[in-house]
Design an enzyme around this catalytic site. Sequence first.
Site, PDB file in Angstrom:
ATOM      1  N   CYS A 271       0.814  -1.219   0.000  1.00  0.00           N
ATOM      2  CA  CYS A 271       0.000   0.000   0.000  1.00  0.00           C
ATOM      3  C   CYS A 271       0.850   1.273   0.000  1.00  0.00           C
ATOM      4  CB  CYS A 271      -0.975  -0.014   1.169  1.00  0.00           C
ATOM      5  SG  CYS A 271      -0.236   0.094   2.812  1.00  0.00           S
ATOM      6  N   HIS A 319      -2.584   1.339   6.973  1.00  0.00           N
ATOM      7  CA  HIS A 319      -2.943   1.229   5.558  1.00  0.00           C
ATOM      8  C   HIS A 319      -3.120   2.623   4.978  1.00  0.00           C
ATOM      9  CE1 HIS A 319      -4.230  -0.965   2.015  1.00  0.00           C
ATOM     10  NE2 HIS A 319      -5.259  -0.146   1.878  1.00  0.00           N
ATOM     11  N   HIS A 331      -5.706   1.853  -4.266  1.00  0.00           N
ATOM     12  CA  HIS A 331      -4.821   1.310  -3.232  1.00  0.00           C
ATOM     13  C   HIS A 331      -4.424  -0.122  -3.572  1.00  0.00           C
ATOM     14  CE1 HIS A 331      -7.850  -1.105  -0.582  1.00  0.00           C
ATOM     15  NE2 HIS A 331      -8.318  -1.004  -1.800  1.00  0.00           N
TER      16      HIS A 331
END
Length: 357
Positions: A271, A319, A331
Amino acid sequence: MAAGKRSLIAAAVTVVCAVIVLAAPGTAFAAPSPTPTPSASPAVPASKDLEAVRQRLEKLYHDAAVATDAYNAAEEKSQQQSAQIVELTKKIAQGQQRLDQLKDRAGAAARAQYRTGGLPPEAQLVLSDDPQQFLDGTRRLMQGQRATKGMLAEMARTQEDLKQYAADAAERWRQLEANRKAKEAAKQRITQQVSQAEKLESQLEAKEKARLAELERQAAAKAQTAWLDTGILKDVKTGASERGRQAVAFATAQIGKPYEWGAEGPRTFDCSGLTSQAWAHAGQPIPRTSQEQWAQLKHVDIKDMRPGDLIIYFGDASHVGMYVGDGTVVHAPRPGRTVTLTGAGTMPILGVVRPDM
């Protein structure tokens, strides 16, 4: 009584007894196991059981994401420390070279004094009969004394610098080793969490996996709808900056590429590897990990966010996704998935940061 009739009566008695036993309150019994057939499919677990599986997988992959951030942070620090060690090594080599030159000069002065009979310059000056030579010698003597004093001071400074460089290098090596151990520990945690998740998923049949995927879609849609229903995006009208557009263009061009923890492209990403590389491509280097992106970049209100901004998720900032507009982020989700577009509100939002402030 005929043998056939006796057999029928015995069979009837057996059936009646069985019915009585099965009908008795509180009676426990084991159901007979059906004979398996090649075409029989295992029963699909109830929805609530698959929901528990979904939540378990979500936790395992979240824990893996936390460990991935730790791994990436250790890797980034290791790279910085390795570069510092290289620079310190260069300084040590240069300092040693300078010290050797100063020692050569000191040795040359000592050899010159030996050639003059071992008399110090002061004594030679006093013994001179020529007034002009005396004056010239005085000037040279003072210059020589200043030069000698300066040379000795420089030697002392150089030696101190070398000692400090060596101490700094030793400390960087110690930190490098500590980060190597931290990376290895994080790697083990990642491998363990991902392995458990993959094992759990591998136990599901095709129908179960399809139902699990549907549960995941439903959970994401529910979260996104709840987020949008707050009216949180009604005031979001800010357009992207030039660098923001470049970052978005890079990130969206990676859609479909696999997730891989610790990866920064070009074929796979995690990510924060995706977001950091997107902004590096736009000419704006940012921290490597989602936690450092949250800690170091400028925070902005959601109502002020614009395409290219980074949305940080979960309370531990484990994240990150890039906002691309219309309530959507691009993402790299988790192992087994690919870079994709999804609703910005499908995960718990910690906040928004802007790289190009």
